[in-house]
Scaffold this active site. Structure first.
Site, PDB file in Angstrom:
ATOM      1  N   HIS A  12     -11.843  39.463  23.398  1.00 30.67           N
ATOM      2  CA  HIS A  12     -12.532  39.023  23.573  1.00 30.67           C
ATOM      3  C   HIS A  12     -12.196  38.665  24.955  1.00 30.67           C
ATOM      4  O   HIS A  12     -13.339  38.442  26.359  1.00 30.67           O
ATOM      5  CB  HIS A  12     -12.993  38.180  23.008  1.00 30.67           C
ATOM      6  CG  HIS A  12     -14.428  37.548  23.447  1.00 30.67           C
ATOM      7  ND1 HIS A  12     -15.505  38.072  22.995  1.00 30.67           N
ATOM      8  CD2 HIS A  12     -14.448  36.771  23.717  1.00 30.67           C
ATOM      9  CE1 HIS A  12     -16.877  37.056  23.032  1.00 30.67           C
ATOM     10  NE2 HIS A  12     -15.631  36.425  23.464  1.00 30.67           N
ATOM     11  N   GLU A  13     -11.390  37.712  24.694  1.00 30.32           N
ATOM     12  CA  GLU A  13     -11.046  36.736  25.954  1.00 30.32           C
ATOM     13  C   GLU A  13     -10.502  37.348  27.371  1.00 30.32           C
ATOM     14  O   GLU A  13     -11.269  37.297  28.571  1.00 30.32           O
ATOM     15  CB  GLU A  13      -9.960  36.054  25.576  1.00 30.32           C
ATOM     16  CG  GLU A  13     -10.153  34.636  24.609  1.00 30.32           C
ATOM     17  CD  GLU A  13     -11.202  33.817  25.145  1.00 30.32           C
ATOM     18  OE1 GLU A  13     -12.065  33.768  25.974  1.00 30.32           O
ATOM     19  OE2 GLU A  13     -12.330  33.367  23.727  1.00 30.32           O
ATOM     20  N   HIS A  37     -13.798  38.860  29.533  1.00 26.89           N
ATOM     21  CA  HIS A  37     -13.970  37.438  30.298  1.00 26.89           C
ATOM     22  C   HIS A  37     -12.985  37.807  30.890  1.00 26.89           C
ATOM     23  O   HIS A  37     -13.372  37.597  32.538  1.00 26.89           O
ATOM     24  CB  HIS A  37     -13.820  36.203  30.117  1.00 26.89           C
ATOM     25  CG  HIS A  37     -14.825  36.093  28.656  1.00 26.89           C
ATOM     26  ND1 HIS A  37     -16.122  36.572  28.850  1.00 26.89           N
ATOM     27  CD2 HIS A  37     -15.000  35.435  26.891  1.00 26.89           C
ATOM     28  CE1 HIS A  37     -17.386  36.039  28.315  1.00 26.89           C
ATOM     29  NE2 HIS A  37     -16.396  35.589  26.568  1.00 26.89           N
ATOM     30  N   GLU A  57     -20.194  37.211  28.608  1.00 21.30           N
ATOM     31  CA  GLU A  57     -20.644  37.542  27.373  1.00 21.30           C
ATOM     32  C   GLU A  57     -20.718  39.021  27.277  1.00 21.30           C
ATOM     33  O   GLU A  57     -20.210  39.506  26.556  1.00 21.30           O
ATOM     34  CB  GLU A  57     -21.087  36.527  26.328  1.00 21.30           C
ATOM     35  CG  GLU A  57     -20.910  36.480  25.080  1.00 21.30           C
ATOM     36  CD  GLU A  57     -19.468  35.732  24.691  1.00 21.30           C
ATOM     37  OE1 GLU A  57     -19.099  34.728  25.298  1.00 21.30           O
ATOM     38  OE2 GLU A  57     -19.140  36.191  23.254  1.00 21.30           O
TER      39      GLU A  57
END
Lengths: 510, 510
Positions: free
Chosen positions: B268-269, B272, B298
């Site tokens: 997830h990070e 980003h 997101e």
């Protein structure tokens, strides 16, 4: 009276705000050296240059000058009160800052940030040529800085030394160093010709890094570094950075086969940290709450590292714990032998790996070279050869590579000319302080042997830490020791300790 | 013409300098959440407030207003050129910034820094009362901020949402959420009544943290996060922070008995981070080089986390590697079963532990509550009870503690009202983008199964990352997918994937 109070409050507020901004830069520098990825270097140098410029703007705010003029002529201010000390020391710094062009301040920040990156690479590749153009830029900018700051009758070098050891001149440093060099050389050759070998291999067994981390953190906490208000990280080049009240950062590096590296590295940095943590938090950003000089700072790190940490009583307490932390590694090893191994003396090419005896010779060499660089008597391109020649003079041998020679230290890339001598001043001050503490606290060694360090720390806190910049550095030490500073306590300590370890004795007339 | 060029260059220089200063604050925030000792909190809040105030001063520099007025009336500037986009977006932000009193900006920075510390403690002690006064202060300040910013016909909440999802209103969000909620509720009960159990225990075996670190770093690098220009650390609350060109920071947390936590947290990070690393570095600090919205941000994290990382083809490549990294842990486990275990659906009280299906319900709950808080329809002291009631409505059960309820998220303590809805917008956008990418690149799944992610990343880079703020967020997505945004691709994905895993099918008329 109301005016004076207001002016004092306003001055302190302005000073505090400037230091608050400067402390943001400390966080960025810490981050740069501990976690920043390589790709962030260029942006970081822009950030630091911006903050340095803004902090400079605040430090030269003309309103500070006005307030100082108002306050310094006020006979009602007690010279050694917080306000008196603030006015005196701020005047000194303000007068320096206003002589520096803003362009130079930003440029120095930008160039030294990039030069440090270039130095890392040049050192890795053992290629002085890659660093040379950067060092030339740094030297040029530092000379420009020194020319803006120098006072009549001073060397350019003095103007930079003032940043680190206020009110000390390079002539005084040279005078202190000369006899020390003579006697250290005697001691080194006495050790060498003693034929005595200490069991140094004991500290080069396998010490797993994960367990080293636990042990050194425990030791740092035991001597009094507060981890609720501090943090220990890793970096290529160990340092201590006081961010602000309640936040002091240490770094170290680990070598699985060299116990001394992290062990004494952390005791050293924790010594700096204990000084930072002992400053008066309510005076953040003001001279009464600031460390007085790097020499005094170094006296704190050296005292805990060498005079406590490398001492026999310290290991009475810690040796059993060390054995537990590294099960099997030191089975059957006697405490005395282990203590001797920690204190093995042998000339190295690398300063930060040097023992207590030879360390100061490394400093004297650097002091000679940087004084010559600043004085215009040595060209940057001649540094590698000059280093080799001088190393031969001091140590009787020559490093084969620049990585083991003039590329080993970060200081010049960071623009820290005038910084090196404070390491040896710190050693002198540390020995003086320890001798005085022993005179005033009768059973220090038994306390250490029980793992108790609070009484020594409290003595240092009152004598040094809580004094801030109330006195000039040398005066501060002399007040604490109640006599003039000399090299004698350091020499007595070294001859005493190494005399015993190597079975030699100090010549009657050194 | 020369004037226009000069004005454009001057404007860009001023904007860049403001963002350079703001980026120093990002380093301090990162440091605060990753390494700062507890004792440093008060000083850090002063530092951050100072930097926020200084960055604000630069953002409202009247010279920016003058330059914008000069440039925006110039018909010769191509609206979608870098300069055109810079002028349009800077005008929008400048007009917002000048409406905020400097006092409010500093105060918000100071209070939210302290409120976060209070929240950490309140959450640890499960004591809402300790956080309540801080949350009241934050809500009061955010309402004040919203009142300064709100435009005629808008809700107060809209004025804050604009910071995270420009050009979207809370009414639009509510309209998007309502049908999504209905169908997600259907899907959750279909899964629940399927009686099907996935072998979730497989991801709760013992996964030593040291090996997890190696694996997740490898996975992040494989999907394209560049560790030469980035760094992964640990923090209590995972986040991604773009410091500036060449420097993007990720954090995660590890749980030895919950593989999903760090694994999908890091994917997830890293999603980003890949967006941040894909921005045009030469446009740092300028709208053409900035992420367009948090919803779009997101979409990038969710796409890599859920649509790639939780997918079957991804594990074709990574499952053998995972088995090697944790020897013995998954012996004899079939790839299909492991993939099913990763995707187990079960309502949790904690948002960040939620599965792909229930996650959006957590967001809708928060959106309702914070909209009511800002609108003055909910008092801070009533938040715990309102949370419990709403949770009961959404999930059919009630958290027993505030730690599992309204104390779980950092956002409100940090003043991030209006942030939550962007998580669900991101899920919608991600499904749209993935469907479009599949339409344009025929063999994506076989690429993933070979561990190749470059073609998808390049498509995202061109369609999204390199566009910066050229278009409004929704328009940017619609240009990439070549149709209007709807919830249909997300629902089709969820019904398709979980239909297969749980043996259920989508009702003909949802």
């Amino acid at each position: 009276m109301a005016d004076k109070l207001n002016a004092g409050a306003e001055l302190m507020e302005l000073l505090r705000a400037g230091e608050l901004l400067a402390s943001c830069g400390n966080v960025l520098s810490w981050d740069e050296q501990t976690v920043m990825p390589p790709g962030g270097a260029a942006h970081r140098s822009e950030q630091l240059a911006l903050l340095a410029g803004l902090a400079h703007d605040r430090r030269v705010d003309p309103r500070i000058g006005e307030l100082l003029s108002l306050l310094q002529n006020d006979a009602g201010i007690e010279p050694l009160s917080d306000l008196g000390v603030t006015v005196r020391e701020s005047r000194r710094l303000y007068d320096r800052h206003v002589r520096l062009p803003r362009r130079l301040v930003s440029e120095l920040s930008r160039v030294t940030s990039l030069a440090q990156q270039a130095w890392v690479e040049a050192r890795r590749e053992n290629r002085f040529e890659g660093f040379r153009p950067w060092l030339e830029q740094v030297v040029r900018l530092k000379r420009e800085e020194a020319e803006a700051l120098v006072r009549p009758g001073e060397e350019l070098y003095d103007a930079l030394l003032e940043d680190y050891e206020p009110r000390m001149t390079s002539r005084e440093v040279a005078e202190i160093f000369a006899p020390l060099r003579r006697e250290l050389t005697l001691l080194v050759s006495a050790i060498d010709s003693s034929g005595h070998k200490l069991p140094v291999d004991l500290v080069h067994r396998s010490y797993p890094v994960a367990s080293q981390r636990v042990f050194v953190k425990h030791a740092a906490a035991a001597i009094g570094f507060d981890f609720q208000r501090g943090y220990l990280a890793e970096s290529a080049h160990p340092f201590c950075s006081g961010i602000g009240p309640g936040d002091c950062r240490l770094t170290t590096r680990y070598d699985e086969r060299a116990l001394n590296t992290a062990l004494f590295g952390v005791l050293h940095e924790a010594g700096h940290g204990i000084y930072e943590q002992g400053l008066r938090e309510e005076c953040f950003g003001l001279p009464p709450g600031q460390a007085v000089s790097l020499g005094v700072h170094e006296s704190q790190s050296r005292l805990w590292e060498n005079l406590v940490g490398r001492g026999r009583p310290f290991w009475r307490h810690f040796f059993p714990l060390l054995k537990q932390t590294f099960p099997g590694t030191l089975d059957g090893v006697a405490e005395d032998d282990f203590h001797a191994a920690l204190n093995h003396v042998a000339p190295t090419f690398i300063r930060v790996e040097a023992d207590e005896v030879t360390y100061n010779l490394h400093i004297m060499l650097r002091f000679e070279l940087e004084r010559a660089l600043l004085g215009g008597n040595l060209a940057v391109s001649d540094v590698p050869e000059a280093w080799r020649q001088l190393f031969q003079n001091y140590f009787g041998r020559t490093p084969a590579t620049d990585r083991d020679g003039c590329l080993q230290d970060i200081h010049w890339s960071a623009g820290l000319f005038g910084y090196f001598p404070t390491y040896t001043l710190g050693n002198l001050y540390a020995a003086e302080l320890m001798a005085a503490a022993r005179g005033q606290i009768s059973d220090l060694d038994s306390q250490f042997a029980r793992g108790e360090f609070g009484e020594l720390r409290a003595w240092l806190r009152e004598s040094i830490h809580r004094q801030g910049r109330r006195y000039a550095p040398r005066e501060l030490i002399e007040r604490a020791i109640e006599r003039p500073v000399t090299a004698e306590p350091l020499l007595a300590h070294l001859w005493g300790k190494f005399g015993e370890l190597y079975g030699i004795s100090r010549p009657a007339v050194a």
